[in-house]
Each structure stands twice: as structure tokens, then as C-alpha cells.
Design a protein around this motif. Sequence first.
Motif, short mmCIF file in Angstrom:
data_model
loop_
_atom_site.label_atom_id
_atom_site.label_comp_id
_atom_site.label_asym_id
_atom_site.label_seq_id
_atom_site.Cartn_x
_atom_site.Cartn_y
_atom_site.Cartn_z
N MET A 1 0.85 -1.20 0.00
CA MET A 1 0.00 0.00 0.00
C MET A 1 0.88 1.24 0.00
O MET A 1 1.49 1.56 1.02
N ALA B 1 -10.19 5.58 -5.39
CA ALA B 1 -10.52 4.16 -5.23
C ALA B 1 -10.05 3.69 -3.86
O ALA B 1 -8.93 3.96 -3.46
N PRO B 2 -10.91 2.99 -3.10
CA PRO B 2 -10.47 2.50 -1.80
C PRO B 2 -9.39 1.43 -1.95
O PRO B 2 -9.37 0.70 -2.95
N PRO B 3 -8.47 1.35 -1.00
CA PRO B 3 -7.35 0.41 -1.12
C PRO B 3 -7.76 -1.06 -1.00
O PRO B 3 -7.06 -1.93 -1.50
N PHE B 4 -8.88 -1.31 -0.36
CA PHE B 4 -9.34 -2.69 -0.21
C PHE B 4 -10.47 -2.95 -1.20
O PHE B 4 -11.43 -2.19 -1.26
N THR B 5 -10.36 -4.03 -1.95
CA THR B 5 -11.44 -4.43 -2.86
C THR B 5 -11.88 -5.84 -2.50
O THR B 5 -11.08 -6.77 -2.56
N CYS B 6 -13.13 -5.97 -2.10
CA CYS B 6 -13.68 -7.28 -1.77
C CYS B 6 -13.90 -8.07 -3.05
O CYS B 6 -14.56 -7.59 -3.98
N GLN B 7 -13.33 -9.26 -3.09
CA GLN B 7 -13.50 -10.12 -4.27
C GLN B 7 -14.63 -11.13 -4.04
O GLN B 7 -14.74 -12.10 -4.79
N VAL C 1 -16.18 -8.51 6.90
CA VAL C 1 -14.77 -8.16 6.71
C VAL C 1 -14.65 -6.92 5.82
O VAL C 1 -13.89 -5.99 6.10
N VAL D 1 -15.52 -3.78 7.73
CA VAL D 1 -14.45 -3.33 8.64
C VAL D 1 -13.36 -2.59 7.86
O VAL D 1 -12.85 -1.54 8.29
N MET D 2 -13.02 -3.10 6.69
CA MET D 2 -12.00 -2.43 5.87
C MET D 2 -12.52 -1.09 5.34
O MET D 2 -11.77 -0.11 5.26
N ALA E 1 -14.76 0.81 6.86
CA ALA E 1 -14.80 1.74 7.99
C ALA E 1 -13.42 2.34 8.25
O ALA E 1 -13.29 3.54 8.55
N ALA E 2 -12.37 1.53 8.10
CA ALA E 2 -11.01 2.04 8.31
C ALA E 2 -10.67 3.08 7.24
O ALA E 2 -10.06 4.12 7.53
N HIS E 3 -11.08 2.81 6.02
CA HIS E 3 -10.81 3.77 4.94
C HIS E 3 -11.57 5.07 5.20
O HIS E 3 -11.04 6.18 4.97
#
Lengths: 151, 151
Positions: free
Chosen positions: B1, B87-93, B114, B117-118, B120-122
Motif C-alpha cells: 500500500m 478508489a479504496p485500497p481494499f477491494t472485496c473479491q 470483513v 471493517v475495511m 470503515a477504516a478507509h
Amino acid sequence: MKLSRGVEWGLHCAVLLAVTPDGPPVSRQKLAAEYDLPEAYLVKHLHSMVRSGILQSTSGPNGGFRLARPPADITALDVVEAVEGSAPPFTCQEIRRRGRGAAPPELCAEPCTVNSVMTAAHQAWRDSLRGVTVADLLERLPEGALARSRP
Amino acid sequence: MKLSRGVEWGLHCAVLLAVTPDGPPVSRQKLAAEYDLPEAYLVKHLHSMVRSGILQSTSGPNGGFRLARPPADITALDVVEAVEGSAPPFTCQEIRRRGRGAAPPELCAEPCTVNSVMTAAHQAWRDSLRGVTVADLLERLPEGALARSRP
Ligand code: FES
Ligand code: FES
């Protein structure tokens, strides 16, 4: 700014292992099959989680992975940083000391204000992830979502 | 990241332009020389900031860049997302829907825990950066840090 796909895998595997924290180790094959993940690549991330003290691995025919601590003692941040590393996404290159506008050294004793703002945002992100444990994640899953995984 | 180096450049250039928000445009050459930055690469980021409505650019011999809004109306988040994208750093697949442990569709109507939670952190990261304006950054700089840049 992108997080590795391993973050999703690592968090879901930790939750899965939290279903039976005192059960036998779960094999790499079973963990990979659970979410149809590429086994070799998943194992790389699981080993990072072992090195970070989140998982224990045992070898042998009945070997596999278990949580190294109770699920309530493992935060989402622990897992994310085990997989992704803990380097902050912003790195100050000290551009304030360079070029025509270079600030004199005596004004650069403290971290740059811009750097501090970026660091505070990273801390807010970390604090948010630190506030959720693997036990919380398991508890918040909809009833039945892990039904097939329960022994 | 990792965040692009352009984030540091963009934030510092915005602060520099905030010193004289009603002054004439500052040329690309002057902005690059201020921090000894590679001009072509800096301009790429400045144009992203123009597209995001943070900067105005004017062409011609006296052309250059100015802030498009008062410094108090430009947040650090505006600059960071102009340079880096939003773009958010986490992408749910959606791995929960796959493999041996696939959750049935009726349990996947809501975003995965999950993923939440990611996300919310973003949002915590974004909120932190949204709480600081370019005017704040200018005010917090040590007295004299921009002395050579003042007209
Ligand atoms: S000098 Fe690096 S953020 Fe300011
Ligand atoms: S399925 Fe993507 S984060 Fe859970």
C-alpha cells in the motif's frame, strides 16, 4: 494505493480458524478449498501470519494452521499488517529542504506539517482496524454463513 | 500500500499557492524549482488537481496555476484524492461466495463483515484528511518556512 488480495484471504482464514480455536490444525488444502483460493499463494500469506505470531503451523500428515492466540486477542490490524506489512503508505521525501524554497535546517527540526497530517490519517486507519478483533468478526457474521465449515 | 510521491508535491504546491491566493498565477517552472521537482511529472499531478477543481490553470507567457477556491475550502483529502484517485485500497473479491465454504446467496445480501471493517477504516482515514484544510496547513507551518516564496 492498493492492498494485496491476501488481506481478504487472511482475514477470512483467521475467522474460519476462530470457529474451532481449540480444534485440530486445518490443512492448507482445506483452507484453500474453503474459498477456492490458489494454494501456494495463500500459503505465502499464512506463513506471514505465522511469522507475526497470529497463526501456528504444524507439519506432518495431520499438520496445518491454527490460531496462535485467542480470537479476542487478534485484531483486524494484526492480520492486515501481517499480510501487507506495516510500512505507512505516505513517505515524506523532505522536499521542504530542497530547491529554491528550501527551508533552513533550523525550521526542519520537527516533522513537516504535511507529513504529520498524513501520519495522523494513517493512525486513524490503524486505530479503526485495531478496534475490531477476529472474535468480533466471527460474531458479526450472519447466522449460518460458516455452517458448512463447522466440524 | 503506497501513495504516489505526487501526494507530497501536490500538498506542498497547494500550500505554496495559498500564500498569495489572490496573486498572479505561478508558472510550472517556478513551482517545480521551488522544491526541485521533475517538471513534467509535477505538471501531470497539477493537471489532476485542475480536473478535480482544486487548481485553475491559465496558459500564455504569464500563465500558470492558482487555487480554484479559497484555501479554507480545500481539504487535504481533496488534494490527496485528486493526485491519487479515490478508489479504496481494499477491494472485496466476494470470496465468501466461492469454494467449499460458499455462503448461500441469501446470506450475502449485505456487504461482508470483513469488507465493512475495511471500509470503515478507509472512512476513518478519509475523515482525518477531510478535517484539515490547506489554510490550516499554511497556518501550522513554522514562521519563516515559506519566507523565500512570499512575493
Ligand atoms: S517535506 Fe515531506 S511532507 Fe513536507
Ligand atoms: S467476501 Fe470479501 S471481504 Fe468478505
